[in-house]
Scaffold this motif. Structure first.
Motif, mmCIF file in Angstrom:
data_model
loop_
_atom_site.group_PDB
_atom_site.id
_atom_site.type_symbol
_atom_site.label_atom_id
_atom_site.label_comp_id
_atom_site.label_asym_id
_atom_site.label_seq_id
_atom_site.Cartn_x
_atom_site.Cartn_y
_atom_site.Cartn_z
ATOM 1 N N PHE A 24 0.671 -1.309 0.113
ATOM 2 C CA PHE A 24 0.250 -0.269 0.291
ATOM 3 C C PHE A 24 1.011 1.364 0.105
ATOM 4 O O PHE A 24 0.761 2.206 -1.014
ATOM 5 C CB PHE A 24 -1.351 0.224 0.962
ATOM 6 N N THR A 25 1.992 1.090 0.593
ATOM 7 C CA THR A 25 2.932 2.662 0.720
ATOM 8 C C THR A 25 3.837 2.778 -0.536
ATOM 9 O O THR A 25 3.070 3.899 -1.196
ATOM 10 C CB THR A 25 4.035 1.852 1.322
ATOM 11 N N ALA A 26 3.511 1.121 -1.826
ATOM 12 C CA ALA A 26 4.306 1.938 -3.092
ATOM 13 C C ALA A 26 3.138 2.261 -3.986
ATOM 14 O O ALA A 26 3.006 2.983 -4.978
ATOM 15 C CB ALA A 26 4.469 0.537 -3.780
ATOM 16 N N ILE A 27 1.851 1.821 -3.077
ATOM 17 C CA ILE A 27 0.754 2.059 -4.535
ATOM 18 C C ILE A 27 0.242 3.588 -3.776
ATOM 19 O O ILE A 27 0.443 4.392 -5.158
ATOM 20 C CB ILE A 27 -0.622 1.291 -3.667
ATOM 21 N N ILE A 28 0.713 4.460 -3.123
ATOM 22 C CA ILE A 28 0.132 5.965 -2.723
ATOM 23 C C ILE A 28 1.958 6.653 -3.478
ATOM 24 O O ILE A 28 1.560 7.166 -3.768
ATOM 25 C CB ILE A 28 0.389 5.781 -1.082
ATOM 26 N N ILE A 29 2.935 6.350 -3.190
ATOM 27 C CA ILE A 29 4.041 6.399 -3.424
ATOM 28 C C ILE A 29 3.794 7.589 -4.530
ATOM 29 O O ILE A 29 3.865 8.110 -6.099
ATOM 30 C CB ILE A 29 4.975 5.926 -3.119
ATOM 31 N N ALA A 30 3.687 5.391 -5.572
ATOM 32 C CA ALA A 30 3.406 6.009 -6.957
ATOM 33 C C ALA A 30 2.434 6.760 -7.843
ATOM 34 O O ALA A 30 2.593 7.104 -8.760
ATOM 35 C CB ALA A 30 3.552 4.464 -7.509
ATOM 36 N N GLY A 31 1.092 6.402 -6.947
ATOM 37 C CA GLY A 31 -0.202 6.651 -7.208
ATOM 38 C C GLY A 31 -0.289 8.537 -6.742
ATOM 39 O O GLY A 31 -0.547 8.599 -7.755
#
Length: 542
Positions: A24-31
């Protein structure tokens, strides 16, 4: 597929990992990068009418000033030209230098150029538009880099069970970016309307555009820098993806170390497996080992992935012709059916408010839900079925709008038109707009993944340029006297919609070139498992 014993443990750990907080961290950072991308790309359509009123007012004219055709094309299209260039350049650079090293560059470029877009060197229309176009080109260049890098990073971090949903969730942040642009424009225009009351253009042509309007478009464009700036620190803290570190940089030890911290499990480095395959590739003249290090322009790549690349590029190209011709110029369609009143009946601030409200409603009820339907269903239905379904319904609804177009222009039928129009958006996003982003990040080898995604995305932006510029001219009235000032006669909105219907039909046919990647590992899709087996076979011979 290679046996588990032959596959690097670090890659196996990523493929089989349960959904965790780092996903979820990766989704938020990339998102958040994609949130910014969408805000920056689409907010220009909220302010182009305002720019025409401010800088191209003609005394005594019956209607407010509008941007001349060449200026409108430049302002609307220059960011796409930058995006196309950035996708190719940063896609290639992401495979050469690594995903993480390039990721920060794109974000800083977006921050600086968002701020620059709201500045002007000079006061006359020519210098203001030249400054705007200069910064929007380089803003697009940074946005372009975000496409291949975000998709590749997310695909390489994800597990194989929910990988499609994670990549689609990054892309779905676009919907919130479009929505945020509309909501912010509504708020800022409402604040200015409350503070600076202005009559409609037909009552007072000069007074209808208060001097403070010049601040509005600058504020709307510059605010795009905020979400990008807020995520810069977190992007720099992300470790390089294990697949790049192990398979491209050939450093299994570093990959295992990075992912041990991320997954919070002990992972064996297995550097000997990487060294063995590399040694075999370098020392053997056998075709099998040569095949395992093929380049983008090699006959081996064409044999293995040539049709896949044709599939990803053509479907994205055709989708974006339809998608961007609608999205950028939907304000003109709303005007044509009477959803937005005639420009002369509004002040400049009222026009910004009405355009923003219309685009926000479309985003809220069709664009955003479509993205999240894809997120929810992509790993159940699969990429192929969602893309095929999306193109099919886009074709159906486009023809349903076009063939009885005169019916939809009557005042009592305009809500029906908007509903049908919203459904085409819904099935674009619950369909090819999401899947064309997801699939290129899954089906190519790690050493070419970012490059191939960049090529596919650049093909899409070429389609966006065709759609944006083509629709600007095509949709003009067939009677030149009724066409917008400075434009030649076109084929009309009805015929333009028919053309877009056939474009969607072609997209459906080219979808059959794209393989299904649901539930498979990246190495299985790209053939890199076969390469490991090939290396073992060659080593046994030697």
């Amino acid at each position: 597929m290679a046996p588990t014993g032959q596959k690097l443990q670090v890659l196996d750990a990523l493929d089989t990992a349960k959904t965790q907080w780092y996903h979820f961290t990766a989704i938020i950072i990339a998102g958040m990068g994609f949130f910014t991308d969408a805000y920056d790309l689409f907010c220009i359509s909220l302010v182009t009418k305002l720019l025409g009123r401010i800088y191209y007012h003609v005394d005594g004219a019956p209607n407010p000033g509008t941007l001349p055709p060449n200026v409108s094309a430049a302002v609307n299209g220059v960011a796409f030209c930058g995006t196309l260039s950035g996708q190719l350049f940063f896609g290639w650079l992401g495979d050469k230098l690594g995903r993480k090293k390039v990721y920060g560059m794109t974000l800083m470029l977006m921050v600086l150029c968002s701020i620059g877009s709201g500045l002007s060197f000079g006061h006359n229309p020519k210098s203001v538009m030249a400054t705007l176009c200069f910064f929007r080109f380089w803003l697009g260049f940074g946005i372009g880099g975000d496409y291949p890098l975000s998709a590749t990073i997310m695909s390489e971090y994800a597990n194989k069970k929910t990988r499609g949903a994670f990549i689609a969730a990054v892309f779905a942040m676009q919907g919130f970016g479009i929505l945020a642009g509309g909501i912010f424009a509504i708020i800022i225009s409402a604040v200015f309307m409350a503070r600076f009351d202005a009559p409609p253009y037909e009552v007072d042509p000069v007074g209808s555009t208060v001097p403070e309007c010049d601040y509005i478009w600058r504020i709307i464009l510059m605010v795009g820098a905020l979400p990008a700036a807020l995520t810069y620190y977190w992007r720099m803290k992300m470790p390089e993806t294990a697949r790049y570190t192990a398979l491209v940089a050939k450093n299994a030890k570093q990959a295992a170390s990075d992912m041990s911290k991320v997954l919070q499990v002990e992972i064996e480095a297995e550097q000997h497996k990487i060294d063995r395959i590399t040694a075999v590739q370098e020392n053997s003249g056998d075709a099998c080992s040569k095949g395992s290090s093929f380049g983008l322009f090699s006959s081996e790549f064409i044999r293995r992935h040539g049709l896949h690349l044709v599939g990803t590029t053509t479907t994205w190209f055709l989708l974006d012709i339809a998608f961007y011709s609608q999205n950028l110029f939907q304000k003109d369609i709303f005007s044509a059916i009477g959803w937005i009143p005639a420009a002369k009946t509004m002040s400049a601030l009222q026009e910004v408010f009405r355009i923003a409200r219309a685009q926000t409603l479309i985003a809220l009820f069709s664009t955003v839900p479509g993205y999240w339907f894809t997120v929810a269903l992509i790993d159940r239905m699969g990429r192929f079925r969602i893309q095929l379904l999306g193109f099919f319904f886009m074709t159906v609804f486009m023809f349903a709008l076009a063939i009885p177009y005169d019916h939809w222009t009557h005042k009592e039928n305009r809500i029906g038109f908007v509903v049908m129009y919203s459904l085409t958006f819904f099935f674009a996003n619950f369909g090819p707009n999401a899947t064309t982003f997801v699939v290129p990040a899954e089906i190519f080898p790690a050493r070419l993944r970012s490059t191939c995604h960049g090529i596919s995305a650049a093909s899409g932006k070429l389609g966006a340029i065709v759609g944006a510029f083509g629709f600007l001219y095509l949709a003009q009235n067939q009677d030149k006297a009724k066409a917008d000032a400075g434009y030649p006669a076109g084929i009309g909105v009805k015929n333009s919609l028919i053309v877009l219907g056939f474009v969607n039909l072609l997209g459906m046919l080219f979808t059959f070139l794209v393989p299904e990647s649901k539930g498979k590992s990246l190495e299985e899709m790209s053939g890199e498992n076969d390469e490991e087996n090939g290396g073992d076979a060659v080593e046994a011979v030697h």
